[in-house]
Design a protein around this motif. Structure first.
Motif, PDB file in Angstrom:
ATOM      1  N   GLU A  33      66.265  45.093  67.278  1.00 13.58           N
ATOM      2  CA  GLU A  33      67.399  45.446  66.601  1.00 13.58           C
ATOM      3  C   GLU A  33      67.236  46.786  65.667  1.00 13.58           C
ATOM      4  O   GLU A  33      68.209  47.336  65.474  1.00 13.58           O
ATOM      5  N   ARG A  34      66.294  46.579  65.007  1.00 17.01           N
ATOM      6  CA  ARG A  34      65.837  47.683  64.081  1.00 17.01           C
ATOM      7  C   ARG A  34      65.553  49.084  64.783  1.00 17.01           C
ATOM      8  O   ARG A  34      65.509  50.163  63.989  1.00 17.01           O
ATOM      9  N   ALA A  35      65.102  48.892  65.914  1.00 21.94           N
ATOM     10  CA  ALA A  35      64.464  50.233  66.504  1.00 21.94           C
ATOM     11  C   ALA A  35      65.526  51.345  67.077  1.00 21.94           C
ATOM     12  O   ALA A  35      66.760  50.824  67.168  1.00 21.94           O
ATOM     13  N   THR A  36      65.259  52.443  66.626  1.00 25.25           N
ATOM     14  CA  THR A  36      66.216  53.725  66.819  1.00 25.25           C
ATOM     15  C   THR A  36      65.716  54.149  68.130  1.00 25.25           C
ATOM     16  O   THR A  36      66.932  54.701  68.612  1.00 25.25           O
ATOM     17  N   ASP A  37      64.738  54.108  68.529  1.00 22.52           N
ATOM     18  CA  ASP A  37      64.395  54.835  69.989  1.00 22.52           C
ATOM     19  C   ASP A  37      64.874  53.756  70.920  1.00 22.52           C
ATOM     20  O   ASP A  37      64.450  52.929  71.066  1.00 22.52           O
ATOM     21  N   PRO A  38      65.751  54.314  72.037  1.00 27.16           N
ATOM     22  CA  PRO A  38      66.404  53.424  73.133  1.00 27.16           C
ATOM     23  C   PRO A  38      65.188  52.808  73.890  1.00 27.16           C
ATOM     24  O   PRO A  38      65.461  51.678  74.361  1.00 27.16           O
ATOM     25  N   GLU A  39      64.247  53.574  74.176  1.00 30.25           N
ATOM     26  CA  GLU A  39      63.176  53.277  75.042  1.00 30.25           C
ATOM     27  C   GLU A  39      62.277  51.988  74.278  1.00 30.25           C
ATOM     28  O   GLU A  39      62.047  51.164  75.048  1.00 30.25           O
ATOM     29  N   GLN A  40      62.127  52.337  73.178  1.00 25.72           N
ATOM     30  CA  GLN A  40      61.265  51.258  72.364  1.00 25.72           C
ATOM     31  C   GLN A  40      62.219  49.898  72.152  1.00 25.72           C
ATOM     32  O   GLN A  40      61.735  48.847  72.242  1.00 25.72           O
ATOM     33  N   ARG A  41      63.477  50.044  72.090  1.00 24.86           N
ATOM     34  CA  ARG A  41      64.409  48.979  71.846  1.00 24.86           C
ATOM     35  C   ARG A  41      64.180  47.914  73.164  1.00 24.86           C
ATOM     36  O   ARG A  41      64.271  47.018  73.210  1.00 24.86           O
TER      37      ARG A  41
END
Length: 64
Positions: free
Chosen positions: A26-34
């Protein structure tokens, strides 16, 4: 500690890990990391559910 207790402990650890990974996603800003974090959270949740089923199966004296 018997086998059922070990499965319960393992399931709890996996539930905590799944929750932490979901929060991180939820906190991740990078879509791939999310996406990766959500996938890991899903797998941890599935493993936790399997551990809970194994615990229930192990606790049943009839094996059902």
């Amino acid at each position: 500690m018997n086998v059922a207790d070990e499965y319960r402990a393992w399931a709890r650890e996996l539930q905590v890990r799944a929750r932490e990974l979901g929060d991180a996603a939820e906190r991740a800003t990078d879509p791939e990391q999310r996406r990766r974090l959500k996938d890991k959270a899903r797998r941890a949740t599935e493993q936790s559910e399997r551990a809970n089923r194994m615990d229930a199966h192990d606790a049943d004296p009839g094996g059902q």
